[in-house]
Design a protein around this motif. Sequence first.
Motif, PDB file in Angstrom:
ATOM      1  N   TYR A  67       1.098  -1.070   0.342  1.00 59.44           N
ATOM      2  CA  TYR A  67      -0.091   0.108  -0.045  1.00 59.44           C
ATOM      3  C   TYR A  67       0.939   1.341   0.427  1.00 59.44           C
ATOM      4  CZ  TYR A  67      -2.895   3.390   2.129  1.00 59.44           C
ATOM      5  OH  TYR A  67      -3.510   4.796   1.801  1.00 59.44           O
ATOM      6  N   LEU A  68       1.778   0.932   0.951  1.00 64.24           N
ATOM      7  CA  LEU A  68       2.973   3.027   0.856  1.00 64.24           C
ATOM      8  C   LEU A  68       3.856   2.667  -0.143  1.00 64.24           C
ATOM      9  CD1 LEU A  68       3.922   2.120   4.544  1.00 64.24           C
ATOM     10  CD2 LEU A  68       2.352   3.505   3.894  1.00 64.24           C
ATOM     11  N   SER A  69       3.909   1.935  -0.711  1.00 65.27           N
ATOM     12  CA  SER A  69       5.151   1.906  -1.769  1.00 65.27           C
ATOM     13  C   SER A  69       3.896   1.948  -3.165  1.00 65.27           C
ATOM     14  CB  SER A  69       6.162   0.612  -2.138  1.00 65.27           C
ATOM     15  OG  SER A  69       4.771  -0.625  -2.152  1.00 65.27           O
ATOM     16  N   GLY A  70       3.119   1.369  -3.354  1.00 72.10           N
ATOM     17  CA  GLY A  70       2.221   1.942  -4.371  1.00 72.10           C
ATOM     18  C   GLY A  70       1.035   3.328  -4.758  1.00 72.10           C
ATOM     19  N   LEU A  71       1.545   3.828  -3.379  1.00 68.26           N
ATOM     20  CA  LEU A  71       1.414   5.389  -3.337  1.00 68.26           C
ATOM     21  C   LEU A  71       2.052   5.958  -3.728  1.00 68.26           C
ATOM     22  CD1 LEU A  71      -0.592   5.940   0.228  1.00 68.26           C
ATOM     23  CD2 LEU A  71      -1.738   5.901  -1.887  1.00 68.26           C
ATOM     24  N   ILE A  72       3.230   5.709  -3.843  1.00 69.99           N
ATOM     25  CA  ILE A  72       4.376   6.783  -4.037  1.00 69.99           C
ATOM     26  C   ILE A  72       4.193   5.587  -6.237  1.00 69.99           C
ATOM     27  CG2 ILE A  72       6.896   6.614  -4.689  1.00 69.99           C
ATOM     28  CD1 ILE A  72       6.810   6.599  -1.647  1.00 69.99           C
ATOM     29  N   LEU A  73       4.594   4.894  -6.254  1.00 65.38           N
ATOM     30  CA  LEU A  73       4.455   4.656  -7.835  1.00 65.38           C
ATOM     31  C   LEU A  73       3.099   5.523  -8.276  1.00 65.38           C
ATOM     32  CD1 LEU A  73       5.719   0.457  -7.233  1.00 65.38           C
ATOM     33  CD2 LEU A  73       6.577   2.962  -7.583  1.00 65.38           C
ATOM     34  N   GLU A  74       2.061   5.101  -7.987  1.00 67.03           N
ATOM     35  CA  GLU A  74       1.672   5.531  -8.829  1.00 67.03           C
ATOM     36  C   GLU A  74       1.309   6.805  -9.616  1.00 67.03           C
ATOM     37  OE1 GLU A  74      -2.455   5.317  -6.562  1.00 67.03           O
ATOM     38  OE2 GLU A  74      -2.404   3.146  -6.026  1.00 67.03           O
ATOM     39  N   GLU A  75       2.243   7.767  -8.186  1.00 71.06           N
ATOM     40  CA  GLU A  75       1.945   9.298  -8.739  1.00 71.06           C
ATOM     41  C   GLU A  75       3.583   9.177  -9.835  1.00 71.06           C
ATOM     42  OE1 GLU A  75       0.577  11.608  -8.001  1.00 71.06           O
ATOM     43  OE2 GLU A  75      -0.453  10.564  -6.985  1.00 71.06           O
ATOM     44  N   VAL A  76       4.890   8.437  -9.359  1.00 72.05           N
ATOM     45  CA  VAL A  76       5.524   8.506 -10.907  1.00 72.05           C
ATOM     46  C   VAL A  76       4.892   7.477 -11.802  1.00 72.05           C
ATOM     47  CG1 VAL A  76       7.878   7.221 -11.266  1.00 72.05           C
ATOM     48  CG2 VAL A  76       7.349   7.286  -9.024  1.00 72.05           C
ATOM     49  N   GLN A  77       4.440   7.116 -11.634  1.00 75.06           N
ATOM     50  CA  GLN A  77       3.439   6.862 -13.445  1.00 75.06           C
ATOM     51  C   GLN A  77       2.456   8.066 -13.745  1.00 75.06           C
ATOM     52  OE1 GLN A  77       3.431   2.725 -14.056  1.00 75.06           O
ATOM     53  NE2 GLN A  77       3.337   4.378 -16.121  1.00 75.06           N
ATOM     54  N   LYS A  78       2.345   8.336 -13.395  1.00 83.22           N
ATOM     55  CA  LYS A  78       1.246   9.815 -13.453  1.00 83.22           C
ATOM     56  C   LYS A  78       2.488  10.524 -14.064  1.00 83.22           C
ATOM     57  CE  LYS A  78      -2.216   9.802 -10.138  1.00 83.22           C
ATOM     58  NZ  LYS A  78      -2.968  10.589  -9.355  1.00 83.22           N
ATOM     59  N   GLY A  79       4.124  10.520 -14.067  1.00 86.52           N
ATOM     60  CA  GLY A  79       5.031  11.617 -14.362  1.00 86.52           C
ATOM     61  C   GLY A  79       5.383  12.897 -13.445  1.00 86.52           C
ATOM     62  N   VAL A  80       6.287  12.604 -13.113  1.00 89.97           N
ATOM     63  CA  VAL A  80       6.894  13.363 -12.464  1.00 89.97           C
ATOM     64  C   VAL A  80       8.677  13.683 -12.780  1.00 89.97           C
ATOM     65  CG1 VAL A  80       5.619  13.139 -10.058  1.00 89.97           C
ATOM     66  CG2 VAL A  80       7.677  12.376 -10.883  1.00 89.97           C
ATOM     67  N   ASN A  81       8.825  15.261 -12.390  1.00 93.87           N
ATOM     68  CA  ASN A  81      10.216  15.599 -13.573  1.00 93.87           C
ATOM     69  C   ASN A  81      11.574  15.637 -12.033  1.00 93.87           C
ATOM     70  OD1 ASN A  81      10.049  18.141 -11.399  1.00 93.87           O
ATOM     71  ND2 ASN A  81      10.486  19.276 -13.187  1.00 93.87           N
ATOM     72  N   ARG A  82      11.109  15.409 -10.867  1.00 99.12           N
ATOM     73  CA  ARG A  82      11.871  14.743  -9.862  1.00 99.12           C
ATOM     74  C   ARG A  82      11.512  14.091  -8.796  1.00 99.12           C
ATOM     75  NH1 ARG A  82      12.396  20.688  -8.921  1.00 99.12           N
ATOM     76  NH2 ARG A  82      14.113  20.572 -10.530  1.00 99.12           N
TER      77      ARG A  82
END
Length: 455
Positions: free
Chosen positions: A36-51
């Motif tokens: 659950y915790l790591s999934g929240l981070i991975l979901e945002e990475v999937q959406k796209g960030v620059n750093r």
Amino acid sequence: MGAFIDLAEQWGDDIVCPIAAEAMPSAPADAETYGYLSGLILEEVQKGVNRILLALHGAMITENTLDGEGTLLKRIRAIAPDIPIAVSHDFHANVTVSTVTNCTVLTGYKTYPHTDLYETGYKAACILYDAMQGQCNPVMAWRKLPLMSHTLKQGTDDEPFKLLIRRCREAERETGVLNVSLFGGFPLADSPYTGSSVVVVTDNDDLLANRIATDIAEACWDSRHQQIYQSTPLSDQIQTAKKLTDGPIILLDHCDNCGSGGTQDVMTVIRAIMEAGLEDVIVAAVWDPKAVATMQAAGVNAEVALPLGGNTDMPAIQQSGHPLQVQGNVTHLTDGRFRIDGPMYHGLEVSMGPTAVLDTGNMQIIVVSRHIEPWDPGLFHSLGIDPAQKRYLLLKSRIHYRAGFADMARHTLLLDGDGVTTSDYQLLPFHHLKRPVFPLDPLCSFEPNPVPNGL
């Protein structure tokens, strides 16, 4: 996190913070929680960030991975192979090759007690930002030592770590050096990665990074015998405490420190101090939600008799929980919330859960419903107690207590009781630890060769 937020605002970034969470060490995290915790981070990475800026402890073990942080970073890299990633680690991180090879820059605390969280995050984020602006090209060298130093000997105000950290800071003054981190490691984590290590970040200079990493690692290895705690019989230390006349005198029940994974309800030391007749003692703190509920039902000023602590068996050291029958007056009842005023986690509001104080006559015992290591005087002040006025402060802590109490203490004694945060590693059943390792294998050697993957 504070540094990350300040810098992101300064840079004009839109900030995404999918999760900020922390827990006291204990058993491996369950797979569902980790997912659950790591999934929240991975979901945002999937959406796209620059750093990406990550504040990770560095010694996480779960039911499905012995390398929680490294596994997370590998998953991030699978989604975004080229994303710049800055990671800050705790001084007690067990650094892994998966972590080092899947981030752009890694920095670690230089203090224990940990009072440089902001500075560590600030350094990691700034190096990453400069790299993205083309002002530097971070490269890292890593050395892993076959060394499990005792946590009680890792204080950065004590030798040998005081000198070792000074050498890290001196190395950072060399041209081209961006950061030097020495990690004491978290020796109570049962993993192949457990132990001390060094990570050096330079500006595009592999030779320099490797030279410094080797120098610091060899100095750490040469001091390994200083990093081993020598125990003293509990009865001897209590007798020493009785002879001391000027307080406050800090007594450390270090084998039951929840900040290192202790149950915080082992009553061995408390029982011994009661039996020895020490007076004007305050204890912080015993974890026993049932006892708190009993005292809440009785109310302030009520006299109660109840079994205290000993609710948790410790199969890792083949011990069962043993409650201590106590009797006294309930003097305080609170919701357990207070704000930290000291240098460690300054400004953070924390909760001990429903909290009660039992006065047995010679001893006041703070009983909490949530695990918390007593490193800040705010714990006492929230209960209307001035710790500076007590003769003995019995703290279930190791080194972190120094953040709030070092200047207050006239004397400090280590009391070797029972508990899973023992410094006697022979009592602990390591199944995944890579051997040989010092001090379990006294004759093991250290060859400061670069680790795999070109580092």
